[in-house]
Design a protein around this motif. Structure first.
Motif, short mmCIF file in Angstrom:
data_model
loop_
_atom_site.label_atom_id
_atom_site.label_comp_id
_atom_site.label_asym_id
_atom_site.label_seq_id
_atom_site.Cartn_x
_atom_site.Cartn_y
_atom_site.Cartn_z
N ARG A 297 0.83 -1.18 0.00
CA ARG A 297 0.03 0.09 -0.11
C ARG A 297 0.86 1.23 0.11
N PHE A 298 2.03 1.24 0.81
CA PHE A 298 2.82 2.24 1.11
C PHE A 298 3.64 2.65 -0.62
N GLY A 299 3.97 1.38 -1.25
CA GLY A 299 4.69 1.66 -2.66
C GLY A 299 3.61 2.03 -3.66
N LYS A 300 2.36 1.86 -3.56
CA LYS A 300 1.39 2.25 -4.38
C LYS A 300 1.30 3.73 -4.22
N ARG A 301 1.24 4.18 -2.94
CA ARG A 301 0.89 5.56 -2.70
C ARG A 301 2.10 6.54 -3.21
N ILE A 302 3.45 5.82 -2.94
CA ILE A 302 4.50 6.53 -3.71
C ILE A 302 4.59 6.64 -5.22
N ARG A 303 3.98 5.59 -5.94
CA ARG A 303 3.86 5.71 -7.46
C ARG A 303 2.65 6.61 -7.56
N GLU A 304 1.96 6.84 -6.85
CA GLU A 304 0.85 8.08 -7.14
C GLU A 304 1.38 9.43 -7.16
N LEU A 305 2.34 9.55 -6.30
CA LEU A 305 3.19 10.92 -6.21
C LEU A 305 4.28 10.99 -7.16
N THR A 306 4.66 9.86 -7.69
CA THR A 306 5.92 10.04 -8.92
C THR A 306 5.56 9.92 -10.11
N GLY A 307 4.33 9.67 -10.29
CA GLY A 307 4.05 9.25 -11.91
C GLY A 307 4.25 7.98 -12.15
#
Length: 445
Positions: A297-307
């Motif tokens: 879930r944390f990795g998915k959130r990071i990818r939302e912020l980095t494109g």
């Protein structure tokens, strides 16, 4: 001490005047006591109280040796190693002093029943020992905390590899939370002229640590365009890592624990911010088992912020609480660089995500002299700014350490030693005016 302070405050005191000052026999210093090293035995870390263990004592001025300097300390600051010293974790620092004391007759000075702590200072050189040529009485300086002997070949490529490398004020005595400090002359660097004493004292340890950990080739070797996950991005270490990422053309993903801390990151210029408390991340199911679903879930959130991109670098220092997640979210071939373990030293992670994705874990500890000098140079040029949020008196150091221990602070907290009030010591008002908003950024939140 009054004569020394008067000389520092006077506008026309010369180097010869400073050289002619009488060095007092004693000075006030923040100490821990050897006979109290077991005072918190059996207690959990979180309930250990630095206000009970830190004292302000009158102590003798130490003998000045070759290659050393006595510095009148105008201001210092509290680092996490001050907290560790005050709660006698992970071990009592008196073991460090005993081992250092066995090295030579001169280092025997450090093995005392009290430990003068503190790994930062801004002040004025009073005396230098034999063999010191670069510095003299009256020089306004800051000090980095690397103490090395350099008698082994191991330290001459990178002084952090010297077998006798120590952190001044933590693994040595006569630290900076005091009216006078004893340092090796190669710890000294020019005080940034546009900063007050307390502002100049606050970056030293954390700024240099973040520089080596993130920017230096001895650490992560950050480059333009890198996505950098920064834990505790508004704290003492993270606030400098965030600035280095932004100044170096990288993209910081700032992890914080409150909206107030998120706002500080926005004011520094960061856009990608994760409030781990608001978003409810719990990487451990219980004391013994982590939750890989939370990593995902944390990795998915990071990818939302980095494109859609994973992070190239993780700036690690919490340790046990976050390390499993840090290894998981790093991109293939990426780097997890760690300099501390404030939430616990026994790290656990799933090694499949390390070896099969060719990731690297890099250990980073403080900085060598060159890295510390470069980090201070960036402060002096106004490229990186102090993150001072609050200043305490020397008598209030226990409360300052308590606040850091409980994470009640923002950025760095300073301590006035000889300086009678905040805001003194500025020598370049014009440059200061250009950067005043950034200098006060953490104070104004």
């Amino acid at each position: 001490m009054n004569e020394i302070l008067d000389a520092i405050l006077a506008p026309d005191t010369t180097s010869a005047d400073f050289a002619g000052l009488t060095i007092p026999e004693s000075y006030r210093a923040v100490t821990v006591h050897k006979d109290e090293a077991e005072m918190f035995a059996g207690l959990e870390s979180k309930v250990k109280d630095p206000r009970k263990s830190l004292h302000v004592d009158e102590v003798p001025v130490p003998e000045l040796g070759p290659g050393e300097a006595l510095v009148a300390v105008m201001a210092s600051s509290v680092n996490y190693n001050s907290v560790w010293t005050s709660i006698f974790e992970p071990v009592s620092t008196f073991g460090f002093l005993e081992r250092y004391g066995r090295l030579s007759p001169l280092t025997k000075r450090h093995d005392l029943p009290y430990h003068v702590i503190g790994s930062d200072l801004a002040g004025v050189v009073l005396r230098t020992g034999p063999g010191v040529n670069a510095w003299g009485p009256g020089d306004e300086v800051v000090a980095h905390c690397l103490s090395v002997e350099l008698e082994s070949s191991d330290g001459h490529n990178d002084t952090m590899l010297d077998p006798e490398q120590r952190i001044w004020g933590f693994e040595t005595n006569f630290g900076g939370l005091a009216e006078i400090a004893l340092v090796k002359s190669n710890q000294l660097m020019p005080k940034p002229k546009h900063l007050s004493w307390e502002e100049a004292a606050s970056p030293g340890l954390v700024n240099s640590t973040a520089y080596r950990q993130l920017v230096s080739q001895n650490g992560a070797g950050m480059k333009q365009g890198d996505n950098v996950l920064i834990w505790g991005a508004s704290g003492g270490l993270g606030s400098y890592a965030t600035q280095f990422a932004l100044a170096g053309g990288a993209n910081p993903i700032c992890v914080v624990s409150s909206d107030q801390k998120a706002e500080i990151c926005r004011k520094m210029g960061a856009e990608a911010i994760i409030d781990r408390n608001a978003e409810g991340y719990k990487f451990w199911k219980d004391e013994h088992n982590q939750d890989p679903k939370e990593w995902k879930r944390f990795g998915k959130r990071i990818r939302e912020l980095t494109g859609g991109e994973d992070v190239d670098i993780v700036f690690e220092h919490p340790g046990r609480e976050t390390f499993g997640a840090s290894v998981y979210v790093t991109r293939k071939g990426g780097t997890i660089v760690t300099c501390a373990s404030t939430s616990g030293y026994n790290h656990e992670y799933d090694n499949r995500y390390l070896w099969m994705s060719l990731k690297r874990i890099v250990g980073s500890h403080f900085a060598n002299y060159r890295e510390a000098w470069e980090a201070n140079r960036l402060i002096a040029k106004g490229k990186i700014h102090p993150t001072l949020s609050r200043t305490y008196t020397l008598e209030e150091t226990g409360q300052a350490a308590y606040d850091v221990h409980r994470n009640l602070h923002q950025g760095k907290v300073g301590v006035l030693a000889l300086a009678p009030e905040e805001g003194m010591g500025v020598r370049d008002e014009e440059m200061r005016a250009k950067h005043l908003d950034a200098i006060n950024r953490f104070r104004n939140v």
